[in-house]
Design a protein around this motif. Structure first.
Motif, PDB file in Angstrom:
ATOM      1  N   LEU A  11       0.855  -1.190   0.000  1.00 16.51           N
ATOM      2  CA  LEU A  11       0.000   0.000   0.000  1.00 16.51           C
ATOM      3  C   LEU A  11       0.890   1.239   0.000  1.00 16.51           C
ATOM      4  N   VAL A  12       0.636   2.144  -0.914  1.00 18.79           N
ATOM      5  CA  VAL A  12       1.459   3.344  -1.026  1.00 18.79           C
ATOM      6  C   VAL A  12       0.568   4.520  -1.392  1.00 18.79           C
ATOM      7  N   GLN A  13       0.956   5.703  -0.975  1.00 21.03           N
ATOM      8  CA  GLN A  13       0.195   6.903  -1.332  1.00 21.03           C
ATOM      9  C   GLN A  13       0.511   7.318  -2.763  1.00 21.03           C
ATOM     10  N   ALA A  14      -0.419   8.019  -3.353  1.00 17.27           N
ATOM     11  CA  ALA A  14      -0.202   8.552  -4.701  1.00 17.27           C
ATOM     12  C   ALA A  14       1.079   9.383  -4.726  1.00 17.27           C
ATOM     13  N   GLY A  15       1.861   9.177  -5.781  1.00 22.04           N
ATOM     14  CA  GLY A  15       3.148   9.852  -5.901  1.00 22.04           C
ATOM     15  C   GLY A  15       4.303   9.046  -5.366  1.00 22.04           C
ATOM     16  N   ILE A 109       4.396 -17.923 -21.960  1.00 24.07           N
ATOM     17  CA  ILE A 109       4.574 -19.372 -21.876  1.00 24.07           C
ATOM     18  C   ILE A 109       4.698 -19.888 -20.445  1.00 24.07           C
ATOM     19  N   GLY A 110       4.802 -19.020 -19.488  1.00 19.35           N
ATOM     20  CA  GLY A 110       4.976 -19.469 -18.109  1.00 19.35           C
ATOM     21  C   GLY A 110       3.650 -19.739 -17.425  1.00 19.35           C
ATOM     22  N   SER A 111       3.748 -20.348 -16.254  1.00 13.66           N
ATOM     23  CA  SER A 111       2.567 -20.525 -15.417  1.00 13.66           C
ATOM     24  C   SER A 111       2.346 -19.236 -14.626  1.00 13.66           C
ATOM     25  N   TRP A 112       1.122 -18.733 -14.645  1.00 18.11           N
ATOM     26  CA  TRP A 112       0.849 -17.498 -13.900  1.00 18.11           C
ATOM     27  C   TRP A 112       1.017 -17.759 -12.405  1.00 18.11           C
ATOM     28  N   GLY A 113       1.731 -16.844 -11.740  1.00 21.21           N
ATOM     29  CA  GLY A 113       1.893 -16.958 -10.301  1.00 21.21           C
ATOM     30  C   GLY A 113       0.700 -16.364  -9.569  1.00 21.21           C
ATOM     31  N   GLN A 114       0.890 -16.149  -8.286  1.00 22.58           N
ATOM     32  CA  GLN A 114      -0.206 -15.607  -7.481  1.00 22.58           C
ATOM     33  C   GLN A 114      -0.298 -14.092  -7.605  1.00 22.58           C
ATOM     34  N   GLY A 115       0.716 -13.491  -8.167  1.00 19.91           N
ATOM     35  CA  GLY A 115       0.730 -12.039  -8.321  1.00 19.91           C
ATOM     36  C   GLY A 115       1.047 -11.342  -7.009  1.00 19.91           C
ATOM     37  N   THR A 116       1.220 -10.036  -7.096  1.00 24.74           N
ATOM     38  CA  THR A 116       1.460  -9.231  -5.905  1.00 24.74           C
ATOM     39  C   THR A 116       0.572  -7.992  -5.976  1.00 24.74           C
ATOM     40  N   GLN A 117      -0.133  -7.720  -4.890  1.00 24.31           N
ATOM     41  CA  GLN A 117      -1.116  -6.636  -4.869  1.00 24.31           C
ATOM     42  C   GLN A 117      -0.431  -5.287  -4.685  1.00 24.31           C
ATOM     43  N   VAL A 118      -0.780  -4.355  -5.543  1.00 22.90           N
ATOM     44  CA  VAL A 118      -0.338  -2.967  -5.412  1.00 22.90           C
ATOM     45  C   VAL A 118      -1.581  -2.103  -5.219  1.00 22.90           C
ATOM     46  N   THR A 119      -1.607  -1.361  -4.128  1.00 18.98           N
ATOM     47  CA  THR A 119      -2.729  -0.475  -3.847  1.00 18.98           C
ATOM     48  C   THR A 119      -2.194   0.943  -3.661  1.00 18.98           C
ATOM     49  N   VAL A 120      -2.716   1.862  -4.458  1.00 18.17           N
ATOM     50  CA  VAL A 120      -2.280   3.259  -4.397  1.00 18.17           C
ATOM     51  C   VAL A 120      -3.442   4.094  -3.891  1.00 18.17           C
ATOM     52  N   SER A 121      -3.243   4.727  -2.749  1.00 18.54           N
ATOM     53  CA  SER A 121      -4.303   5.547  -2.165  1.00 18.54           C
ATOM     54  C   SER A 121      -4.162   6.995  -2.624  1.00 18.54           C
ATOM     55  N   SER A 122      -5.304   7.660  -2.736  1.00 19.02           N
ATOM     56  CA  SER A 122      -5.297   9.058  -3.200  1.00 19.02           C
ATOM     57  C   SER A 122      -5.136  10.033  -2.063  1.00 19.02           C
TER      58      SER A 122
END
Length: 122
Positions: A11-15, A109-122
């Motif tokens: 979680l990160v602030q905008a900018g 061609i790869g297997s999709w992983g679980q991903g990583t969540q990015v959340t940007v707050s305003s």
């Protein structure tokens, strides 16, 4: 088959900035182009950035050009995404994947992983 594990989201602030990492399995990592993708809630997964096997060529979606930088370390089987000047619309789950070439990144061609969540707050 290439298996991938993403990390570095948060979680990160905008900018603000974040650096994502993608660790890939397999001894042939350095022969593949690598790419980052993202999927926001209710939307389809979209291309973000790609890098050639050597790291000599990079490509970006217009929405992130000038703000995001893709890089790779073939000795560590890892690809990175440095994200600066983040915006709320960058909020998504970020995934990486491999392709035979940058031109074929639309068919990874790869297997999709679980991903990583990015959340940007305003």
């Amino acid at each position: 088959q290439v298996q991938l594990v993403e990390s570095g989201g948060g979680l990160v602030q905008a900018g603000g900035s974040l650096r994502l990492s993608c660790a890939a399995s397999g001894r042939t990592f350095s022969s593949y182009a690598m790419g980052w993708f993202r999927q926001a809630p209710g939307k389809e997964r979209e291309f973000v950035a790609a890098i050639s096997w050597s790291g000599g060529s990079t490509y970006y979606a217009d929405s992130v050009k000038g703000r995001f930088t893709i890089s790779r370390d073939n000795a560590k089987n890892t690809v990175y995404l440095q994200m600066n000047s983040l915006k709320p619309e960058d909020t998504a789950v970020y995934y990486c994947n491999a392709a035979v070439s940058v031109a074929t990144m639309h068919t990874p061609i790869g297997s999709w992983g679980q991903g990583t969540q990015v959340t940007v707050s305003s």
